[in-house]
Motif scaffolding. Structure first.
Motif, PDB file in Angstrom:
ATOM      1  N   PRO A 276       0.819  -1.230   0.000  1.00 14.06           N
ATOM      2  CA  PRO A 276       0.000   0.000   0.000  1.00 14.06           C
ATOM      3  C   PRO A 276       0.845   1.268   0.000  1.00 14.06           C
ATOM      4  O   PRO A 276       0.483   2.250  -0.667  1.00 14.06           O
ATOM      5  N   ASN A 277       1.958   1.265   0.735  1.00 13.35           N
ATOM      6  CA  ASN A 277       2.814   2.458   0.764  1.00 13.35           C
ATOM      7  C   ASN A 277       3.451   2.730  -0.593  1.00 13.35           C
ATOM      8  O   ASN A 277       3.615   3.885  -1.002  1.00 13.35           O
ATOM      9  N   THR A 278       3.812   1.657  -1.306  1.00 15.64           N
ATOM     10  CA  THR A 278       4.424   1.813  -2.626  1.00 15.64           C
ATOM     11  C   THR A 278       3.435   2.403  -3.622  1.00 15.64           C
ATOM     12  O   THR A 278       3.757   3.339  -4.356  1.00 15.64           O
ATOM     13  N   THR A 279       2.227   1.851  -3.655  1.00 14.74           N
ATOM     14  CA  THR A 279       1.219   2.373  -4.587  1.00 14.74           C
ATOM     15  C   THR A 279       0.795   3.797  -4.205  1.00 14.74           C
ATOM     16  O   THR A 279       0.534   4.620  -5.089  1.00 14.74           O
ATOM     17  N   LEU A 280       0.748   4.073  -2.890  1.00 14.49           N
ATOM     18  CA  LEU A 280       0.381   5.429  -2.463  1.00 14.49           C
ATOM     19  C   LEU A 280       1.422   6.439  -2.913  1.00 14.49           C
ATOM     20  O   LEU A 280       1.081   7.536  -3.382  1.00 14.49           O
TER      21      LEU A 280
END
Length: 260
Positions: free
Chosen positions: A99-103
Motif C-alpha cells: 500500500p505504501n508503494t502504490t500510495l
C-alpha cells in the motif's frame, strides 16, 4: 512474494490512470483557461486600460487554484473511490505492490499531472493576455502554495474515499467541497469581502481566500503579512490530516479483522 518498489513503470501506470479521467481535462485544464478568458474579457470594460495587466494577473492567480482542486481533489477522489469499489488496491498487493508503494506512486502521478496542467495554463495565459511579470519571490510563493494545497487536497481526497469506499458518495462530497470553496474563496466572481460576515469567517479558514485576495498585491512589488495564510494552511492541513489518519486507522482495523 518479493515486494516491488515504486519504479518508473508503476508511476507511468498511475499517470495514465489520472489522464484517463475526463474530469481532469474538463475541470483541471479547460475549465480554468475558459474561466480566465471569460472573466478577463468581462472585467476589461470596467477598468482603465492601464489597469488591464494587473486585473488579468489577479484573475490568473485566482483561476490557477482550480487546477489542484480539479486534478487532485476531484480527480483523485473519483479515481481512487472507483478503485476501492473494484478492490484494485487488494489486487496490487497480490502482485507484490505494498500500500505504501502504490500510495507513493499515486502522489507522484498527481503532482506530475497537476504541474503539467499548471505549466500549460501559464503558457496560454502569458502568451494571449497582457500580464504582469512577477518577482521571483512572488512566483515562488504561488508555486509553493499550489503544491501545499495539492498535498492537503490529496490527504482529504484519500481519506474521504477510504472511509466511504464508494464512488457516488465520495464524488458528491468532493463536488460539494469543490464548488463550496470556489464560492467562499472568491473564484466564482464574488470577492471574499463582498460575502456576508458569517461566510467571510468561514472563508478565512481556507488558504485559497488569501491567495485570491492578496497575492496580486505583491506580485510585482511590496511586502505581505504571511501569518494569516500560514495559519489557514495549518488549520486546513490539520483537518485533512485528521480525516486521513481516521481513514488509515479504520483500514488497518478492517485488515486485521479479516486476518483473524
Amino acid at each position: 512474494m518479493t515486494k516491488k518498489r515504486c519504479g518508473r513503470r508503476l508511476i507511468m501506470y498511475e499517470i495514465r490512470n489520472v489522464l484517463g479521467n475526463p474530469f481532469v481535462y474538463m475541470f483541471g485544464i479547460f475549465f480554468p483557461i475558459l474561466m480566465l478568458f471569460i472573466i478577463t474579457k468581462a472585467v476589461q470594460a470596467d477598468v482603465p486600460e492601464s489597469m488591464i495587466p494587473q486585473t488579468n494577473t489577479a484573475v490568473f492567480i485566482t483561476m490557477s487554484l482550480i487546477i489542484p482542486m480539479a486534478v487532485v481533489l476531484l480527480g483523485y477522489s473519483s479515481n481512487y473511490s472507483q478503485e476501492l469499489e473494484k478492490e484494485i488496491p487488494l489486487r496490487m498487493q497480490l502482485f507484490g505492490f505494498s500500500p505504501n508503494t502504490t500510495l507513493l506512486a499515486k502522489i507522484i502521478a498527481q503532482f506530475a499531472v497537476m504541474s503539467i496542467g499548471l505549466v500549460l495554463y501559464t503558457i496560454v495565459a502569458y502568451s494571449t493576455l497582457e500580464m504582469e511579470i512577477p518577482r521571483p519571490g512572488a512566483a515562488l510563493c504561488l508555486i509553493i502554495s499550489l503544491l501545499l494545497l495539492s498535498g492537503i487536497f490529496f490527504a482529504l481526497a484519500h481519506g474521504v474515499a477510504t472511509i466511504l469506499k464508494k464512488f457516488g458518495p465520495t464524488y458528491a462530497i468532493m463536488m460539494a467541497v469543490y464548488f463550496g470553496v470556489m464560492v467562499l474563496c472568491g473564484m466564482m466572481g464574488v470577492q471574499v469581502e463582498d460575502l456576508p460576515e458569517a461566510a467571510q469567517k468561514v472563508a478565512a479558514l481556507f488558504p485559497m481566500s488569501y491567495i485570491t485576495s492578496d497575492f496580486a498585491g505583491f506580485w510585482t512589488e511590496g511586502n505581505y503579512n504571511f501569518t494569516p495564510l500560514i495559519q489557514s494552511f495549518l488549520f486546513f492541513g490539520a483537518v485533512s490530516g485528521i480525516i486521513l489518519l481516521i481513514a488509515l486507522r479504520r483500514e488497518r482495523r478492517e485488515v486485521t479483522e479479516k486476518r483473524m
